[in-house]
Each structure stands twice: as C-alpha cells, then as structure tokens.
Design a protein around this motif. Structure first.
Motif, PDB file in Angstrom:
ATOM      1  N   ILE A  20       1.342 -24.428 -14.771  1.00  0.00           N
ATOM      2  CA  ILE A  20       2.547 -23.607 -14.906  1.00  0.00           C
ATOM      3  C   ILE A  20       2.825 -22.784 -13.645  1.00  0.00           C
ATOM      4  N   THR A  89       5.123 -18.034 -12.188  1.00  0.00           N
ATOM      5  CA  THR A  89       4.859 -19.135 -13.123  1.00  0.00           C
ATOM      6  C   THR A  89       6.118 -19.432 -13.930  1.00  0.00           C
ATOM      7  N   THR A  90       6.028 -20.448 -14.757  1.00  0.00           N
ATOM      8  CA  THR A  90       7.169 -20.800 -15.613  1.00  0.00           C
ATOM      9  C   THR A  90       7.374 -19.763 -16.712  1.00  0.00           C
ATOM     10  N   GLU A  91       6.388 -18.903 -16.923  1.00  0.00           N
ATOM     11  CA  GLU A  91       6.463 -17.927 -18.012  1.00  0.00           C
ATOM     12  C   GLU A  91       6.658 -16.492 -17.552  1.00  0.00           C
ATOM     13  N   ARG A 109       8.224 -10.732 -17.423  1.00  0.00           N
ATOM     14  CA  ARG A 109       8.456 -11.967 -18.159  1.00  0.00           C
ATOM     15  C   ARG A 109       9.777 -12.616 -17.736  1.00  0.00           C
ATOM     16  N   SER A 111      11.690 -16.854 -17.559  1.00  0.00           N
ATOM     17  CA  SER A 111      11.564 -18.260 -17.947  1.00  0.00           C
ATOM     18  C   SER A 111      12.192 -19.114 -16.860  1.00  0.00           C
TER      19      SER A 111
END
Length: 403
Positions: A20, A89-91, A109, A111
């Motif tokens: 990720i 990261t992707t998150e 956070r 996305s």
C-alpha cells in the motif's frame, strides 16, 4: 502518537508487505549512513514487483530495486540513521519523527490509488506529442496535427528536458525571491534556436510570465532566419542578435543565462558574462573541451603524472578525464562566486555524449564553507598542474581570496 522502535518498524513493514506504499521520503540523516536522503516507490520490472530506493549524495542519485524482503531489511537500517520519514500510502499519510527514545507518528487519513507501476511508462512532457505547437511545426519537429516526426523525436525529448530544467530553475528562483512574475533570459550560442523558441512558448503559454528573451550567435544568416521565424509566429519580447559572447552588452541584470554546447573556452566566457550581467542562474552544457587536455599533456611534471598513472597512459582516457575535470573545476569556481551548483545529465547518453549540464543558482554560502571550497579548488588545480583560462576569468568574482 508515540511509537517505540519495534512498533515503528512493524508499521513500515506492514506498508511494504501489503503493497500500500505509494511513496516514502526519508531525510534528516543523523547516523553514519552514506546517503543524505532516500526516496522509495513501488515499481514493476518485467512484471515483477519491486521497491525502488533512490538514494542521494552530493546532488547525485543512486538507484536500486529491492524485493519486499530486502526492502524490509533496508527500512530497519534507515530507522537507525534518519530522523524524518514521510510515508504516503493508499490509506493515509504518515509523518514519523524520531525522538530521543521513541518515534512521534502523525497520521492524516486520505484515500488514493497507486498509479501505474510500469517503470517504462510513457513520459509526461511539458510539451505534449499530439498537441499542435506553432514553433515546433514551423521548425519541422512536428506536423500540422501535432504528431512529432519520428526522426525528430530525440530533438523533441531534448527540448522537453531543457524545459524541465528551466521549470525547476524558475521555481527555485521564485522560492528564493530572486525573481517575481517576470524574467530576463539570454541564450548564448543559440544556433537554430529550438530551445529559445521553446522557452518563449513555455514562459508565455505555460507559466504566463512577463519576459524578455535574447538569443545570441555568431552566424548572421541563422540569426536573420530566427528573427524571421519569430516575426511570423508573432513572438513578442524575443530577439536574436549576431555577435560574440564577450561583447554582449544588450541587457543588464539578467535573471537566467543558458549556454548550450559552447565549444571549449566559449563556455568559460559564457560563465564570465553571466557574472558580469549579475545573473541569478547560469545553465551551461559544455562541448569540445580541449584546454585541460592540452595543458596537462604539456606538463608531465605535475602531481597527476608524478607516479605511474593508468589514466595518463592512454590518450582516450586522459581526454575523458580532462573533460570531467573541466566541468568539476567550473562548478567549483561558480560556488566560489556565490552559487549553489549541480552537475547533472542533460539527456540520455544514447542521444549525445555532450550531456552534462552545470546548473548554478545564487545562494548564501557561509564564509567557512567558501574557505573550504577555495582550498579544494587550489589543491585540485595544483594536482592537475595547469593554469586554466577560467581561473583568470572568474577569480575577480570569488568571494574568498588568496591569503
């Protein structure tokens, strides 16, 4: 949020194992690691997944592609030697700062998706293939429909690479508040002026800046043709002059000078003229460097030839060495004049061997650093056993003098 060493390493390990990680930037080196900055990103090579580690030292980048297991082992080493980790990261985004006894982890956070991992993906250029650009059509690089001609693609790549350097240079000049929304540029030895016209297009249509550009070359017929093209394309604030770099006095307080493939000492005179014009940035791609080779070959009593030297025994190796030494000497001299310098690849070696770009941008350098650089400069000159023309030209602008 406070993490201990084990928790931090486990967190980073999970990013790698779960694939990720989008990008990692590791900086603020405090250990004994040989590189000062590391950038990590995932790549696909022949359909195999790797993490590419781009490591920086002395303005040079070194790449290695590691498996997930190797990357986890590498991360463990980096945790011991760096204080700041920016992980995307992707998150979410993770800012990890190393303290005395623990790690402070801040999470934002978000996305996002990982874009193409193909290492050989199509390059995104400032000037796009398939988009009609008047000056490229006029100069025979692309057709009316915007498609770049096959035999002109190397030229197209060179133009885009040039604009990338100009783009980075302008951003740095703005960040340092050396320029605002206007810029004055002189292109010494502009020749057929592909790059000069590209600069005009970039400043006018991409950056939308105010500008004045002058191209200078010794070939009168070529400059007349360039002025004709500029008129036909309605290129305002762009002028081409016939003349020698040494005699140029059309513009004062220039922001950027560019010198592409000026032969032998013509590059040195371009650097001098940049200093005379109080240029904030100097970009030079040297060519045909003979002076160091000739002078070193004529002095076999120098430290370079004092012992059995495997380079000096072979003419072709000596030629390559003196070419590199010339550019190293130029970069060091510009630093002594108050510039931050970088020596980098202009375009791939497969397209031309004359591919070294010296980029110098005005900077504030501490006196003790200048003193150290001056000693390096003098030691290097003594080792080579020569008195270069550049030494005579630029020494009056050195910010530190002989004691």
């Amino acid at each position: 949020m406070k993490y201990n060493r084990e928790q931090t390493e486990k967190l980073l390990k999970e990013f790698l194992e779960n694939k990720i990680l989008v990008k990692g930037v590791i900086s603020n080196m405090k250990g004994n690691y040989e590189y000062t900055k590391v950038v990590i990103k995932p790549v696909l090579l022949k359909n195999n997944f790797f993490f590419q580690f781009e490591q920086f030292q002395n303005n040079k980048a070194y790449h290695s592609n590691l498996t997930t297991k190797e990357s986890i082992e590498k991360i463990s080493v980096l945790l011991d030697n760096f204080k700041q980790f920016m992980i995307f990261t992707t998150e979410g985004d993770y800012q990890i700062l190393k303290g005395k006894n623990d790690f402070n982890v801040k999470v934002t956070r978000v996305s996002r998706e990982i874009t193409s991992l193909d290492h050989n993906k199509t390059k995104n250029y400032l000037l796009e293939d398939g988009t009609p650009i008047p000056f490229l059509i006029k100069l025979g690089v692309m057709g009316e429909n915007g498609e770049v001609f096959k035999d002109s693609y190397n030229k197209f790549r060179q133009i885009n690479k040039y604009l990338e350097f100009i783009d980075d240079t302008i951003k740095e000049l703005k960040n340092k508040k050396l320029i605002t929304d206007s810029v004055k540029v002189v292109d010494f030895g502009c020749g057929k002026s592909y790059l000069t016209f590209a600069l005009h297009h970039y400043l006018k249509n991409i950056k939308e800046m105010k500008f004045t550009i002058i191209g200078l070359d010794l070939k009168k017929d070529v400059m007349e043709y360039c002025n004709k093209v500029a008129k036909e394309l309605n290129c305002e604030n762009l002028e081409f002059l016939t003349g020698n770099i040494k005699d140029f006095d059309k513009m004062k307080d220039v922001d950027i000078i560019f010198s592409l493939h000026a032969c032998n000492n013509a590059t040195d005179y371009a650097l001098l003229k940049g200093l005379e014009l109080n240029a904030k940035a100097i970009l030079a791609v040297p060519c045909c460097q003979h002076e160091f080779n000739q002078k070193m070959s004529a002095n076999k009593n120098s430290e370079f030839f004092a012992k059995e030297n495997p380079i000096g025994k072979h003419g072709i190796l000596l030629e390559k060495f003196t070419s590199v030494a010339t550019d190293a000497f130029r970069a060091q001299a510009l630093e002594l004049c108050g510039f931050k310098t970088q020596v980098m690849e202009f375009i791939d070696m497969e397209h031309t061997p004359k591919n070294i770009l010296i980029r110098a941008i005005k900077d504030k350098i501490k006196p003790e650093i200048l003193e150290k650089k001056f000693v390096e400069y003098e030691v290097f000159k003594k080792f080579l056993g020569i008195e270069p023309i550049l030494d005579e030209l630029l020494k009056p602008y050195f910010l530190v003098k002989n004691k």
